[in-house]
Design a protein around this motif. Structure first.
Motif, mmCIF file in Angstrom:
data_model
loop_
_atom_site.group_PDB
_atom_site.id
_atom_site.type_symbol
_atom_site.label_atom_id
_atom_site.label_comp_id
_atom_site.label_asym_id
_atom_site.label_seq_id
_atom_site.Cartn_x
_atom_site.Cartn_y
_atom_site.Cartn_z
ATOM 1 N N ALA A 86 4.469 3.923 6.701
ATOM 2 C CA ALA A 86 3.979 2.775 7.475
ATOM 3 C C ALA A 86 2.829 3.526 8.355
ATOM 4 O O ALA A 86 2.243 1.503 8.891
ATOM 5 N N ALA A 87 2.569 4.335 9.431
ATOM 6 C CA ALA A 87 2.011 4.942 9.455
ATOM 7 C C ALA A 87 0.351 4.736 8.950
ATOM 8 O O ALA A 87 -1.091 4.361 9.574
ATOM 9 N N PHE A 88 0.316 5.267 7.483
ATOM 10 C CA PHE A 88 -0.852 5.378 6.773
ATOM 11 C C PHE A 88 -0.969 3.816 6.325
ATOM 12 O O PHE A 88 -2.222 3.453 6.325
ATOM 13 N N ALA A 89 -0.289 3.007 6.532
ATOM 14 C CA ALA A 89 0.058 2.086 5.597
ATOM 15 C C ALA A 89 -0.964 0.722 6.803
ATOM 16 O O ALA A 89 -1.883 0.292 6.094
ATOM 17 N N ALA A 90 -0.691 0.992 7.899
ATOM 18 C CA ALA A 90 -1.548 0.476 9.100
ATOM 19 C C ALA A 90 -2.749 0.019 8.886
ATOM 20 O O ALA A 90 -3.847 -0.178 9.190
ATOM 21 N N GLY A 91 -2.787 1.630 8.858
ATOM 22 C CA GLY A 91 -4.733 2.121 8.964
ATOM 23 C C GLY A 91 -5.443 1.624 7.455
ATOM 24 O O GLY A 91 -6.529 1.365 7.870
ATOM 25 N N ILE A 92 -4.672 1.135 6.555
ATOM 26 C CA ILE A 92 -5.719 0.357 4.814
ATOM 27 C C ILE A 92 -5.236 -0.736 4.946
ATOM 28 O O ILE A 92 -5.618 -1.539 4.094
ATOM 29 N N GLY A 93 -4.842 -1.691 5.877
ATOM 30 C CA GLY A 93 -3.900 -2.529 5.636
ATOM 31 C C GLY A 93 -3.375 -3.051 4.750
ATOM 32 O O GLY A 93 -3.591 -4.055 3.275
#
Length: 312
Positions: A249-256
Motif C-alpha cells: 500500500a505504501a508503494f502503491a500510494a507513491g505511484i497512484g
C-alpha cells in the motif's frame, strides 16, 4: 499445454570498493545458486560493465555473466562485438549479451552524447545488432546502412557459444519489443522507458495489464519462434516482510495505484519468502516469465527463494 520453462535467477550488481570485494560478491552469488551476475551500463555509481563482468567470470567457474544492457550509443558496434566475443571466449562461454537503445536522459546530458528520438535510437541499435550478429558468425564482415558502414572487418575472435552468446533485448514499448521478438534469444519485459527518468508515470507502465500487452507484441513479432524465447523480468523492489499489504500500500500510494496492482506487477516482490514464491510461480503461469533478475540489495535475503525454485 507445453511444460513451463524452468526457473533461473540473476542478480543485477553495481559496485564494489575493491577487487577482493568484487570477487567475493561474484563467488557468493555463485554459491547461492544464482545463474547470472548482470551489470547495467550507465555513468553513475557502478563498475564499468566489460571489465567488471570479465573479473566476475574469472573469479568463478559456473556463474554466467551478462550486460543488462549495453547502450548501443556508447560504443561502435564493431568495437562492442569484438569485446563481447572476447568476453565469451575468456569466460569459457558464460556470457549473455544484452543490448539496448539507451533510455536514461542523464547519461546523455552529462556526457554530451546526442539523445536522439526513441525511433532513431532503436533504428540505429537494430543496425548495430545486425553488425554484431554478423561479427559473431566470423569471416569478413561488411554492412551498409543508414547509421553504420562497415567494410571487410575480420570477425574474430569467435565466441565459444554457437551460433553466438544468448542475445538479450528488452523494453516496454512496441518498437523495442517487436525487434526483441524477431531477434532475441531472451526478451526482458521492462517498463516503458520513453520518460527518460524514473518517475510515477514510468513505474505505472509495469502494471500487469500493460505486461500482458507487451507480451502480445513479442508473441506477434516472434511468430513460430516464440516458444524458443526465454522471457525475463527484473525485480527492482524486493522487500521480505510480514506486512505484505502494508508495504504494498505504501508503494502503491507513491505511484497512484492499488496495493493489489503493486503485488501483481512483475517488477516488485513483497512479502514472506513463501508469498514471494507463489508470486513468482503465478507470474510464470500468467506471463511465461521464468528468468527473474533480482536487485543486489536482496541477493542474500532472497537466496531461499532461489534455492527452492531454480530448475523447477
Amino acid at each position: 499445454m507445453s511444460k513451463p520453462r524452468p526457473f533461473r535467477f540473476g542478480v543485477e550488481e553495481h559496485r564494489a570498493a575493491s577487487a577482493t570485494e568484487w570477487r567475493e560478491k561474484a563467488r557468493l552469488i555463485e554459491s547461492l545458486g544464482y545463474s547470472t551476475l548482470f551489470l547495467p551500463d550507465h555513468f553513475g555509481d557502478q563498475l564499468a560493465p566489460i571489465a567488471g563482468l570479465v573479473a566476475a567470470a574469472d573469479a568463478t567457474t559456473r556463474l554466467r555473466v551478462g550486460s543488462l544492457v549495453f547502450d548501443n550509443d556508447y560504443r561502435h558496434p564493431v568495437v562492442l562485438a569484438k569485446e563481447a566475443a572476447t568476453m565469451d571466449l575468456l569466460s569459457d562461454g558464460r556470457f549473455e549479451f544484452g543490448l539496448g537503445a539507451g533510455w536514461m536522459a542523464s547519461d546523455y546530458e552529462q556526457t554530451g552524447i546526442p539523445f536522439d528520438s526513441p525511433g532513431t535510437r532503436i533504428e540505429r541499435m537494430a543496425e548495430g545488432l545486425e553488425i554484431i550478429k554478423r561479427f559473431f558468425g566470423g569471416g569478413s564482415v561488411s554492412f551498409a546502412g543508414k547509421h553504420y558502414k562497415v567494410e571487410g572487418v575480420d570477425g574474430s575472435p569467435s565466441p565459444v557459444q554457437k551460433p553466438h552468446p544468448p542475445i538479450i533485448l528488452g523494453g516496454g514499448g512496441r518498437r523495442m519489443l517487436t525487434l526483441a521478438g524477431r531477434e532475441a534469444d531472451i526478451v526482458s519485459i521492462n517498463y516503458k522507458l520513453t520518460e527518460g527518468r524514473v518517475n510515477r508515470a514510468l513505474v505505472r507502465t509495469g502494471l500487469a495489464e500493460a505486461t500482458d500487452e507487451k507480451l502480445a507484441w513479442v508473441r506477434e513479432a516472434a511468430g513460430d519462434r516464440f516458444p524458443q524465447i526465454e522471457l525475463c523480468a527484473t525485480v527492482f523492489v524486493a522487500s521480505v516482510t510480514d506486512d505484505r499489504d502494508g508495504v504494498a500500500a505504501a508503494f502503491a500510494a507513491g505511484i497512484g495505484s492499488e496495493a493489489s496492482e503493486v503485488l501483481d506487477m512483475p517488477h516488485f516482490l513483497i512479502g514472506s519468502i513463501d508469498q514471494m514464491i507463489e508470486d513468482v510461480q503465478a507470474r510464470r503461469e500468467r506471463f511465461g516469465i521464468s528468468y527473474v533478475v533480482l536487485p543486489d540489495s536482496a541477493t542474500e535475503s532472497l537466496a531461499p527463494l532461489v534455492e527452492r525454485l531454480t530448475g523447477t
